[in-house]
Write an enzyme that holds these catalytic residues in place. Sequence first.
Site, PDB file in Angstrom:
ATOM      1  N   HIS A 214       0.851  -1.193   0.000  1.00 42.05           N
ATOM      2  CA  HIS A 214       0.000   0.000   0.000  1.00 42.05           C
ATOM      3  C   HIS A 214       0.888   1.244   0.000  1.00 42.05           C
ATOM      4  CE1 HIS A 214      -3.126   2.825   1.250  1.00 42.05           C
ATOM      5  NE2 HIS A 214      -4.020   1.865   1.085  1.00 42.05           N
ATOM      6  N   PRO A 215       0.494   2.302  -0.703  1.00 32.40           N
ATOM      7  CA  PRO A 215       1.339   3.504  -0.707  1.00 32.40           C
ATOM      8  C   PRO A 215       1.284   4.313   0.580  1.00 32.40           C
ATOM      9  CG  PRO A 215      -0.658   3.908  -1.963  1.00 32.40           C
ATOM     10  CD  PRO A 215      -0.663   2.446  -1.610  1.00 32.40           C
TER      11      PRO A 215
END
Length: 349
Positions: A214-215
Site C-alpha cells: 500500500h502507498p
Amino acid sequence: MAGPVCAMLLADMGANVTKVEKIPGGDDARRMVPPTMCGESAAFLIVNRNKRGIALNLKTDAGRGVLRRLLQGTDVLIENFRRGVMERLGFGYETLEKINPRLIYCSISGFGRTGPYADHGGFDLILQGVTGLMSITGEGPGRPPVKVGPPITDITAGTLACMGILAALHDRTVNGKGQMVDTSIFEAGIMQTYWQSAICFATGQPPGATGSAHPLCAPYQAFLTADGSWITVGAANQNNWLRLLGALELPELDQDPRFKNNAERINNLRALEEVLVPVFKGRSSVEWLDLLQRAGVPAGPVLDVAQMHSHPQTEARDMVVETIHPIAGGRGCGCHRPSRAGNRTGRIS
C-alpha cells in the site's frame, strides 16, 4: 463492456431491459472466445443476464423505425458509442427528448462528450494507460507497465452510469422530466486514483508501482509462506501492527525507531520487508492464517478465481447464482469441462 454492465446492474434490480444488437453479427462480445458454453460466448453471457434481446440494422429506415417506436415509452436509453454516432443515426438526446420528454438518456464513451478528446474512442486498456493506472500497477521501477487484471475502468464506468441513471430517475419523480447522463471510461479510471492523486497533490511527485504493498500503510501486502503459497496481511493501523508483532513473536520491533509508527514504517518499508519476509517463510499459509485470525490481524489467502467461486463466504452471500440459458442451459450443460467451481452460468460480482 461499460454499457452492458450498466444495463445488467439495472436488470438485477428489476428493470425490464431490452438489449439492442446490430445486424449483422450482433454484439462483438459474442465473438470473444474461447471459452464458450454450448457455443455461446462465456464473456457475453456473464454481463447480459436478465435481459431481453432484439437485433436491428440501424442503417436502414425499418431498423430505425423499430427503435423509435420502442423509445416512445422507454424510461432509460443507454448507449455506448463514440460521440456523434447516435446523432448521425437520428437518436441524439435533443431529438429523442422531443419524442419522449421523460427519457433518461445515458451516454457512456471513452472520454466523455466534451473536451479535446471527446471524439476519441477508447477501450479499458487504453484508458488504464491514460489515467495513470498502469503507472501505479506492477512491481516497481524499471519493470514494464502492468494493467489491472479485470477491465476496471469499464466496470467502474458502468457502475457510475447506473448511479447517474438512478439519480436521474429520482429527480424525474420530482420534476417529471428526463435528462442526459454523461460519463466515460476516462473518468472511471481517474476515480480509481484517490490515494495516488492525494500523494501527487501533496508532494508534487507522481507515485509509482508498489507491487502488493500500500502507498500509505505498512505492513499491508502479500507475503510468501513456507509451503510456497501467498497470504495477505493488513496491519493497517497501530493496533493491528502491535497485534501482528504478538503473532509473529517479534515484540522488540515495537521499540525499533524505524517502525515506531505508520509514517516511519512507510519511510522504511524495504527495511521492514527485510525483517518480515523471512519470518513469514517460517510457517505454512494455513498456520499463519490461523495465528493471525486468533490475534485479530486482518489476513487472507491469495486465491485463484476457481477457489474464489467455491469459497464458503462466496456461497453464503449468493455471489454465484445459477441461471438457465435457452441455448447454453445451466449446471447440467455437458459441453464443457467442469471447473472446480462446477458448471455454472451466472454472476460473479
